[in-house]
Design a protein around this motif. Sequence first.
Motif, PDB file in Angstrom:
ATOM      1  N   ALA A 178     -15.115 -63.957 -22.950  1.00  0.00           N
ATOM      2  CA  ALA A 178     -15.054 -65.105 -23.824  1.00  0.00           C
ATOM      3  C   ALA A 178     -13.462 -66.065 -23.526  1.00  0.00           C
ATOM      4  O   ALA A 178     -12.570 -65.271 -23.378  1.00  0.00           O
ATOM      5  CB  ALA A 178     -15.149 -65.515 -25.314  1.00  0.00           C
ATOM      6  N   VAL A 179     -13.532 -67.367 -23.245  1.00  0.00           N
ATOM      7  CA  VAL A 179     -12.644 -68.306 -22.735  1.00  0.00           C
ATOM      8  C   VAL A 179     -12.340 -68.922 -24.151  1.00  0.00           C
ATOM      9  O   VAL A 179     -13.380 -69.675 -25.230  1.00  0.00           O
ATOM     10  CB  VAL A 179     -12.322 -69.005 -22.187  1.00  0.00           C
ATOM     11  CG1 VAL A 179     -11.605 -69.975 -21.892  1.00  0.00           C
ATOM     12  CG2 VAL A 179     -12.942 -68.213 -20.235  1.00  0.00           C
ATOM     13  N   LYS A 180     -11.164 -68.973 -25.497  1.00  0.00           N
ATOM     14  CA  LYS A 180     -11.015 -69.501 -26.031  1.00  0.00           C
ATOM     15  C   LYS A 180      -9.831 -70.957 -25.397  1.00  0.00           C
ATOM     16  O   LYS A 180      -8.859 -71.104 -25.205  1.00  0.00           O
ATOM     17  CB  LYS A 180      -9.991 -68.785 -27.176  1.00  0.00           C
ATOM     18  CG  LYS A 180      -9.238 -69.070 -28.792  1.00  0.00           C
ATOM     19  CD  LYS A 180      -8.865 -68.792 -29.422  1.00  0.00           C
ATOM     20  CE  LYS A 180      -8.301 -69.032 -30.303  1.00  0.00           C
ATOM     21  NZ  LYS A 180      -7.750 -68.509 -31.063  1.00  0.00           N
ATOM     22  N   GLN A 181     -10.203 -71.896 -26.176  1.00  0.00           N
ATOM     23  CA  GLN A 181      -9.418 -73.182 -26.015  1.00  0.00           C
ATOM     24  C   GLN A 181      -9.526 -74.279 -27.046  1.00  0.00           C
ATOM     25  O   GLN A 181     -10.678 -74.517 -27.701  1.00  0.00           O
ATOM     26  CB  GLN A 181      -9.257 -74.083 -24.819  1.00  0.00           C
ATOM     27  CG  GLN A 181      -8.672 -75.390 -24.660  1.00  0.00           C
ATOM     28  CD  GLN A 181      -8.922 -75.304 -22.931  1.00  0.00           C
ATOM     29  OE1 GLN A 181      -9.737 -75.645 -22.190  1.00  0.00           O
ATOM     30  NE2 GLN A 181      -7.907 -75.881 -21.789  1.00  0.00           N
ATOM     31  N   ARG A 199      -6.710 -69.051 -24.489  1.00  0.00           N
ATOM     32  CA  ARG A 199      -6.718 -67.698 -24.445  1.00  0.00           C
ATOM     33  C   ARG A 199      -7.833 -66.804 -23.717  1.00  0.00           C
ATOM     34  O   ARG A 199      -8.880 -67.472 -23.950  1.00  0.00           O
ATOM     35  CB  ARG A 199      -6.423 -67.183 -25.452  1.00  0.00           C
ATOM     36  CG  ARG A 199      -4.776 -68.023 -26.556  1.00  0.00           C
ATOM     37  CD  ARG A 199      -4.591 -67.606 -27.276  1.00  0.00           C
ATOM     38  NE  ARG A 199      -3.155 -67.930 -28.460  1.00  0.00           N
ATOM     39  CZ  ARG A 199      -2.914 -68.269 -29.379  1.00  0.00           C
ATOM     40  NH1 ARG A 199      -3.649 -67.396 -30.062  1.00  0.00           N
ATOM     41  NH2 ARG A 199      -1.630 -68.515 -29.650  1.00  0.00           N
ATOM     42  N   LEU A 200      -7.854 -66.151 -23.853  1.00  0.00           N
ATOM     43  CA  LEU A 200      -8.930 -64.695 -23.319  1.00  0.00           C
ATOM     44  C   LEU A 200      -9.085 -64.041 -23.877  1.00  0.00           C
ATOM     45  O   LEU A 200      -8.262 -63.114 -25.251  1.00  0.00           O
ATOM     46  CB  LEU A 200      -8.788 -64.188 -21.674  1.00  0.00           C
ATOM     47  CG  LEU A 200      -8.735 -65.396 -20.812  1.00  0.00           C
ATOM     48  CD1 LEU A 200      -7.979 -64.075 -19.215  1.00  0.00           C
ATOM     49  CD2 LEU A 200      -9.451 -66.609 -20.870  1.00  0.00           C
ATOM     50  N   LEU A 201     -10.685 -63.483 -24.396  1.00  0.00           N
ATOM     51  CA  LEU A 201     -11.248 -62.863 -25.581  1.00  0.00           C
ATOM     52  C   LEU A 201     -11.399 -61.356 -24.009  1.00  0.00           C
ATOM     53  O   LEU A 201     -12.820 -61.936 -23.377  1.00  0.00           O
ATOM     54  CB  LEU A 201     -12.029 -62.457 -26.295  1.00  0.00           C
ATOM     55  CG  LEU A 201     -12.409 -63.462 -27.206  1.00  0.00           C
ATOM     56  CD1 LEU A 201     -12.873 -64.007 -28.546  1.00  0.00           C
ATOM     57  CD2 LEU A 201     -10.796 -63.064 -28.074  1.00  0.00           C
ATOM     58  N   VAL A 202     -10.776 -60.048 -23.740  1.00  0.00           N
ATOM     59  CA  VAL A 202     -11.030 -59.480 -23.205  1.00  0.00           C
ATOM     60  C   VAL A 202     -11.606 -57.773 -23.483  1.00  0.00           C
ATOM     61  O   VAL A 202     -10.818 -57.346 -24.970  1.00  0.00           O
ATOM     62  CB  VAL A 202      -9.849 -59.171 -21.836  1.00  0.00           C
ATOM     63  CG1 VAL A 202      -9.960 -60.241 -21.599  1.00  0.00           C
ATOM     64  CG2 VAL A 202      -9.025 -58.861 -22.476  1.00  0.00           C
ATOM     65  N   MET A 203     -12.254 -57.589 -22.895  1.00  0.00           N
ATOM     66  CA  MET A 203     -12.630 -55.754 -23.574  1.00  0.00           C
ATOM     67  C   MET A 203     -11.838 -54.933 -22.948  1.00  0.00           C
ATOM     68  O   MET A 203     -12.109 -54.547 -21.726  1.00  0.00           O
ATOM     69  CB  MET A 203     -14.170 -55.292 -23.920  1.00  0.00           C
ATOM     70  CG  MET A 203     -14.393 -53.612 -24.232  1.00  0.00           C
ATOM     71  SD  MET A 203     -15.745 -53.856 -25.043  1.00  0.00           S
ATOM     72  CE  MET A 203     -16.615 -53.463 -23.259  1.00  0.00           C
ATOM     73  N   GLY A 204     -11.365 -53.754 -23.227  1.00  0.00           N
ATOM     74  CA  GLY A 204     -10.707 -52.573 -22.512  1.00  0.00           C
ATOM     75  C   GLY A 204      -9.872 -51.789 -23.048  1.00  0.00           C
ATOM     76  O   GLY A 204      -9.626 -51.537 -24.617  1.00  0.00           O
ATOM     77  N   THR A 205      -9.359 -50.993 -22.843  1.00  0.00           N
ATOM     78  CA  THR A 205      -8.044 -49.705 -23.323  1.00  0.00           C
ATOM     79  C   THR A 205      -7.358 -50.751 -23.357  1.00  0.00           C
ATOM     80  O   THR A 205      -6.979 -51.596 -22.819  1.00  0.00           O
ATOM     81  CB  THR A 205      -8.309 -48.586 -22.240  1.00  0.00           C
ATOM     82  OG1 THR A 205      -7.803 -49.045 -21.282  1.00  0.00           O
ATOM     83  CG2 THR A 205      -9.789 -47.857 -22.803  1.00  0.00           C
ATOM     84  N   MET A 206      -5.636 -50.303 -24.263  1.00  0.00           N
ATOM     85  CA  MET A 206      -4.496 -50.663 -23.845  1.00  0.00           C
ATOM     86  C   MET A 206      -3.562 -50.310 -23.180  1.00  0.00           C
ATOM     87  O   MET A 206      -3.204 -50.871 -22.708  1.00  0.00           O
ATOM     88  CB  MET A 206      -4.155 -50.042 -25.898  1.00  0.00           C
ATOM     89  CG  MET A 206      -2.769 -50.508 -25.923  1.00  0.00           C
ATOM     90  SD  MET A 206      -2.862 -51.824 -26.525  1.00  0.00           S
ATOM     91  CE  MET A 206      -1.600 -53.189 -25.290  1.00  0.00           C
ATOM     92  N   GLU A 207      -4.426 -49.078 -22.208  1.00  0.00           N
ATOM     93  CA  GLU A 207      -3.601 -48.919 -21.040  1.00  0.00           C
ATOM     94  C   GLU A 207      -3.551 -50.010 -20.240  1.00  0.00           C
ATOM     95  O   GLU A 207      -2.419 -50.313 -19.422  1.00  0.00           O
ATOM     96  CB  GLU A 207      -3.712 -47.121 -20.760  1.00  0.00           C
ATOM     97  CG  GLU A 207      -3.183 -46.746 -19.123  1.00  0.00           C
ATOM     98  CD  GLU A 207      -3.517 -45.639 -19.263  1.00  0.00           C
ATOM     99  OE1 GLU A 207      -3.154 -45.093 -17.879  1.00  0.00           O
ATOM    100  OE2 GLU A 207      -4.614 -44.782 -19.674  1.00  0.00           O
TER     101      GLU A 207
END
Length: 214
Positions: A178-181, A199-207
């Motif tokens: 998602a995109v946050k504004q 700002r963005l909501l992203v899913m992934g690993t910390m690495e």
Amino acid sequence: MARSFLIVGMGRFGKHMAKSLTAMDNEVLAIDINEDRVNSALKYVTDARIGDATDAQFLKELGVNNFDVCICAIGDNFQASLETTCLMHELGANYVFARANRDIHKKFLLRNGADEVIYAEKETAERFAVRFGSEGVFDYFNLNDKYAIYEISVPDSWIGKNLLESNVRQKYHINVLAVKQDNDFKMATIDHRFTEDERLLVMGTMENIRKMRK
């Protein structure tokens, strides 16, 4: 639709949990062995009772299997926490959520009836460590031991580009959710072009998040 909760332990954690659940129009039965804590809880829960949750007969009479979620919020006595969690499970609780103060406590609780365990102090510390120790990361929520959802600023190299042009998934192994504004969220579409004030909501690993921020 309101849900029903049994909360054992009206210390700070249990009290805040009870207040929040009640504020969301849920039914909450609070239990504590301390009379003063029970009397205080009556102000913000559906019902509160004095009792020893390590007493199998007492828990049985409460009908733990009738609650949607049973919460063991005991934080100052691990033996009592473990016994209560185990009894809730044995008496047919639908879902047992417990609090731990140490990693080893979390392991024992999970092995003895808890469906989910929170180690609040550790998880809070880790959350703020990620926020303060990682440039461009404003918040995050763990999904499991590996993956999390992060709120991040838009990388400079993405500004003016869309998802396809940024090649986010293939290059960084990250999913933009998602995109946050201006505190509003909208789904991230393929043709949306990123701007520096988002700002963005992203899913992934910390690495992978760290590799992307470099």
